[in-house]
Design a protein around this motif. Structure first.
Motif, PDB file in Angstrom:
ATOM      1  N   LEU A   6       0.634  -0.929   0.264  1.00  0.00           N
ATOM      2  CA  LEU A   6      -0.216   0.148  -0.344  1.00  0.00           C
ATOM      3  C   LEU A   6       0.747   1.034   0.525  1.00  0.00           C
ATOM      4  O   LEU A   6       1.928   1.111   0.482  1.00  0.00           O
ATOM      5  N   ILE A   7       0.405   1.790  -0.618  1.00  0.00           N
ATOM      6  CA  ILE A   7       1.931   3.050  -1.507  1.00  0.00           C
ATOM      7  C   ILE A   7       0.639   4.692  -0.547  1.00  0.00           C
ATOM      8  O   ILE A   7      -0.331   4.684  -0.642  1.00  0.00           O
ATOM      9  N   ALA A   8       1.460   5.386   0.654  1.00  0.00           N
ATOM     10  CA  ALA A   8       0.201   5.848   1.066  1.00  0.00           C
ATOM     11  C   ALA A   8       0.462   7.441   0.282  1.00  0.00           C
ATOM     12  O   ALA A   8       1.434   7.724  -0.494  1.00  0.00           O
ATOM     13  N   PRO A   9      -0.645   8.224   0.080  1.00  0.00           N
ATOM     14  CA  PRO A   9      -0.782   9.235  -1.082  1.00  0.00           C
ATOM     15  C   PRO A   9      -0.253  10.278  -0.293  1.00  0.00           C
ATOM     16  O   PRO A   9      -0.211  10.340   0.350  1.00  0.00           O
TER      17      PRO A   9
END
Length: 129
Positions: A6-9
C-alpha cells in the motif's frame, strides 16, 4: 502471490490564493483614479494668501492679483483680464486670489473696476486658519 504494497498518497499542499487578479484590479483602479482626477493649473503668480476661516475653495474660475498689482485671468493680463473675468463669470461668483502683501488701496481700485465692468459678486479667497 505477491503482497500488494500500500502506497500512502502524497499529502496535498495547501493551495495559495491567486494574487495576480487582485493586483490587476488594484492597478486598474489606480489608472481609473489618475485618469478621472481633475488637475488644477498652477497660479500664474507666486501668492501668499491672507488667513481666514470659512468655506473652502470650490475651484471656480479665478482672477489673480500679485503683490505688485499685476492682474491675470487665464492667459489675459491687466485690464483685459478684468473684462474677461467679468464676462466669464456672469452667473457664478468671481473668485479673486489676491496676495496678502497687496496694498488695500490697490485691491479697492480693482474691486471698483470690477463693479464698473458689471461684476455682481466677487469672493476674495483666503487661507483657512
Amino acid at each position: 502471490m505477491r503482497r500488494a504494497q500500500l502506497i500512502a498518497p502524497r499529502p496535498r499542499r495547501a493551495s495559495r490564493e491567486p494574487v495576480v487578479p487582485m493586483i490587476n484590479v488594484v492597478f486598474l483602479l489606480l489608472i481609473f483614479f489618475l485618469m478621472t482626477a481633475q488637475i488644477v493649473p498652477p497660479a500664474p503668480f507666486d501668492l501668499t494668501l491672507p488667513n481666514a476661516s470659512g468655506d473652502e475653495d470650490t475651484g471656480q474660475t479665478a482672477l489673480y492679483i500679485n503683490a505688485t498689482g499685476e492682474i491675470a485671468f487665464a492667459t489675459a493680463r491687466g485690464d483685459a483680464a478684468l473684462a474677461r473675468a467679468v464676462a466669464a463669470t456672469q452667473d457664478t461668483p468671481l473668485r479673486l486670489y489676491a496676495d496678502a502683501r497687496l496694498p488695500a488701496a490697490t485691491l479697492a481700485q480693482v474691486l471698483t473696476q470690477l463693479a464698473q465692468l458689471g461684476a455682481e459678486r466677487v469672493e476674495i479667497v483666503t487661507e483657512g486658519g
